[in-house]
Design a protein around this motif. Structure first.
Motif, PDB file in Angstrom:
ATOM      1  N   VAL A 201       0.852  -1.190   0.000  1.00  0.00           N
ATOM      2  CA  VAL A 201       0.000   0.000   0.000  1.00  0.00           C
ATOM      3  C   VAL A 201       0.887   1.239   0.000  1.00  0.00           C
ATOM      4  O   VAL A 201       1.836   1.343   0.774  1.00  0.00           O
ATOM      5  CB  VAL A 201      -0.923   0.002   1.244  1.00  0.00           C
ATOM      6  N   GLY A 202       0.617   2.170  -0.929  1.00  0.00           N
ATOM      7  CA  GLY A 202       1.423   3.374  -1.070  1.00  0.00           C
ATOM      8  C   GLY A 202       2.424   3.289  -2.196  1.00  0.00           C
ATOM      9  O   GLY A 202       2.942   4.319  -2.649  1.00  0.00           O
ATOM     10  N   ILE A 241      -1.086   2.226  -5.454  1.00  0.00           N
ATOM     11  CA  ILE A 241      -1.907   1.299  -4.663  1.00  0.00           C
ATOM     12  C   ILE A 241      -2.372   1.981  -3.377  1.00  0.00           C
ATOM     13  O   ILE A 241      -1.556   2.476  -2.594  1.00  0.00           O
ATOM     14  CB  ILE A 241      -1.108   0.022  -4.344  1.00  0.00           C
ATOM     15  N   GLU A 242      -3.682   1.987  -3.171  1.00  0.00           N
ATOM     16  CA  GLU A 242      -4.258   2.651  -2.002  1.00  0.00           C
ATOM     17  C   GLU A 242      -4.806   1.661  -0.982  1.00  0.00           C
ATOM     18  O   GLU A 242      -4.810   1.934   0.219  1.00  0.00           O
ATOM     19  CB  GLU A 242      -5.371   3.608  -2.459  1.00  0.00           C
ATOM     20  N   GLU A 243      -5.284   0.514  -1.473  1.00  0.00           N
ATOM     21  CA  GLU A 243      -5.783  -0.536  -0.569  1.00  0.00           C
ATOM     22  C   GLU A 243      -5.451  -1.892  -1.156  1.00  0.00           C
ATOM     23  O   GLU A 243      -5.434  -2.063  -2.376  1.00  0.00           O
ATOM     24  CB  GLU A 243      -7.314  -0.458  -0.414  1.00  0.00           C
ATOM     25  N   VAL A 244      -5.207  -2.861  -0.270  1.00  0.00           N
ATOM     26  CA  VAL A 244      -5.086  -4.260  -0.674  1.00  0.00           C
ATOM     27  C   VAL A 244      -5.977  -5.062   0.266  1.00  0.00           C
ATOM     28  O   VAL A 244      -5.884  -4.912   1.496  1.00  0.00           O
ATOM     29  CB  VAL A 244      -3.633  -4.774  -0.571  1.00  0.00           C
ATOM     30  N   ASN A 245      -6.852  -5.869  -0.300  1.00  0.00           N
ATOM     31  CA  ASN A 245      -7.765  -6.668   0.514  1.00  0.00           C
ATOM     32  C   ASN A 245      -7.831  -8.099   0.017  1.00  0.00           C
ATOM     33  O   ASN A 245      -7.849  -8.349  -1.194  1.00  0.00           O
ATOM     34  CB  ASN A 245      -9.187  -6.087   0.459  1.00  0.00           C
ATOM     35  N   ALA A 246      -7.833  -9.028   0.972  1.00  0.00           N
ATOM     36  CA  ALA A 246      -8.146 -10.422   0.653  1.00  0.00           C
ATOM     37  C   ALA A 246      -9.630 -10.610   0.947  1.00  0.00           C
ATOM     38  O   ALA A 246     -10.155 -10.041   1.901  1.00  0.00           O
ATOM     39  CB  ALA A 246      -7.307 -11.360   1.507  1.00  0.00           C
ATOM     40  N   ARG A 247     -10.285 -11.374   0.115  1.00  0.00           N
ATOM     41  CA  ARG A 247     -11.713 -11.599   0.338  1.00  0.00           C
ATOM     42  C   ARG A 247     -11.910 -13.011   0.890  1.00  0.00           C
ATOM     43  O   ARG A 247     -11.638 -13.996   0.210  1.00  0.00           O
ATOM     44  CB  ARG A 247     -12.498 -11.399  -0.946  1.00  0.00           C
ATOM     45  N   GLU A 248     -12.366 -13.059   2.108  1.00  0.00           N
ATOM     46  CA  GLU A 248     -12.668 -14.349   2.731  1.00  0.00           C
ATOM     47  C   GLU A 248     -14.038 -14.800   2.240  1.00  0.00           C
ATOM     48  O   GLU A 248     -15.038 -14.128   2.463  1.00  0.00           O
ATOM     49  CB  GLU A 248     -12.672 -14.203   4.262  1.00  0.00           C
TER      50      GLU A 248
END
Length: 440
Positions: A201-202, A241-248
């Motif tokens: 991120v960043g 890149i501003e956000e990184v998310n894993a989707r459960e």
């Protein structure tokens, strides 16, 4: 008054309308007398203006107007009574030659006549009717999509396979500045995926757009470029890149099933897939039907041979619009519209010979069926006939709605007629295969 028709050939004719003084004089004199009674002309008392002066000032204009009224009424009546099937509108043939100082007038009009032809709906060659099925791969992907959609997002510091990235794409060359969210699973290029994996991120990452996503249309979706630019886009963009998310992914349990379809409708993964398959194949049927209709139309146009009064229709196009066209422009417009005109004549003949016109009762019943479906979506499964009649009456009081619903019903009647009467061959395909085969 005398009206006659002379056939030039099977597609062209000339109508001659002869108007004598006796046909219009009484009406013209009545109008001029009324003008005389009401005319305000300096030097004369109202109602005492000399008729000669009234005729001099208004006579020709009144004559032209009244003769033209007679002419149009007579022409319309003649075409109706003679049951002439004309294309476009009658075109004046000698209007510049009319001498309005005369007492008797002769007008000529060119007619373009509809051709005589037969339509063989069955045809020699069978048209393919696609039956699109939802295969196991599609069902598994849909289940996966549902589980992702209803799952939980877990924030992360760095990108791994399967993660969702939110960030801003930029490019000075194409003036791109687009904030978007996408999954690494949508990245096609190996080099681009390698550049993203491990980014934090960043971070700002440079990426080539050629082969970046699985489909070039994704360039339009994620980069914000036009449809034309999206295809084969080959530039370098930067992604901050501003956000990184894993989707459960959500569990396949009763709580999820009830949330999707209501309490107790689905109670297992097997039933979930069956429901998805049923819903998907209903939607696929609409696409298949549209493709079938298009293909039958093309087949009918190709195999139903007849001539048209081309020269007449080009002239009609040239003068019938708001602004007259040049001869060349009219020819080009006719070339573009000829195919549509041919099918219009073919469809009209099919509807007339097979009684496929829509009645008001059919329109009302069709509207009520649509209302039932819409009400069921909001939990009203059994509306009363009185309620349905009231809603249908309100809808059908709107001309635009009547036209829209009428067009839908007309299309459905024609499609059902083709399904029953055309020569068809059924081909079962997956959705992906249908897209590749039907729209390649």
């Amino acid at each position: 008054m005398n009206i006659t028709k002379k056939d030039i050939d099977s597609l062209n004719a000339v109508v001659t309308v002869e108007i004598s003084k006796e046909d219009y004089s009484e009406k013209v004199n009545t109008i001029l007398t009324n003008y005389r009674k009401n005319a305000n002309i300096p030097g004369f008392r109202k109602g005492h203006v000399p008729m000669g002066m009234v005729k001099k000032q208004y006579g020709t204009a009144v004559l032209v107007e009244e003769v033209n009224k007679l002419l149009q009424e007579a022409l319309h009546k003649f075409l109706t009574e003679e049951k002439l099937d004309v294309l476009g509108n009658p075109l004046p043939k000698n209007e510049t030659e009319i001498d309005w100082k005369a007492e008797d007038f002769t007008f000529e009009f060119d007619l373009g006549l509809a051709p005589q032809f037969d339509v063989d709906v069955k045809g020699r060659k069978a048209v393919t009717q696609y039956k699109i099925v939802a295969d196991e791969k599609m069902l598994n992907n849909q289940v996966k999509t549902i589980r992702k959609q209803y799952g939980k997002l877990i924030a992360k510091d760095a990108v791994e396979k399967g993660d969702e990235i939110t960030g801003t794409f930029t490019s000075e060359e194409k003036e791109i500045s687009q904030k978007t969210t996408f999954s690494t699973e949508e990245i096609k290029g190996k080099k681009q995926l390698t550049a993203l994996l491990g980014a934090k991120v960043g971070d700002t990452v440079s990426l080539k757009t050629k082969g970046l996503f699985n489909d070039d249309h994704d360039n339009q979706k994620y980069l914000g470029v036009s449809h034309d630019d999206a295809h084969g886009l080959d530039i370098e963009v930067t992604l901050t890149i501003e956000e990184v998310n894993a989707r459960e992914m959500a569990e396949l349990n009763q709580e999820l099933f009830d949330k999707l379809f209501g309490p107790g409708v689905v109670s297992s993964e097997k039933e979930l897939k069956e429901k998805i398959k049923e819903d998907a194949e209903k939607q696929f049927e609409q696409q298949s039907d549209q493709k079938l209709l298009n293909d039958i139309v093309e087949s009918l146009i190709e195999n139903t041979k007849f001539d048209l009064p081309d020269a007449f229709l080009e002239r009609w196009i040239q003068v019938s619009g708001e602004k007259p066209l040049s001869e060349e422009a009219a020819k080009e417009e006719y070339a573009r519209s000829e195919k549509g005109l041919r099918y219009q004549l073919i469809e009209g003949k099919i509807r007339a010979e097979n009684n496929l016109q829509v009645t008001m009762d059919e329109l009302k019943d069709y509207a009520k069926d649509m209302i039932k479906v819409q009400m069921a979506q909001f939990g009203q499964a059994n509306p009363s006939e009185e309620e349905l009649d009231g809603i249908a009456a309100r809808i059908l009081s709107n001309e635009d709605e009547v036209k829209r619903i009428g067009e839908q019903l007309n299309t459905n009647k024609l499609l059902n007629f083709f399904k029953e009467n055309a020569k068809l061959k059924t081909k079962e395909v997956t959705y992906d295969a249908f897209i590749k085969e039907a729209y390649a």
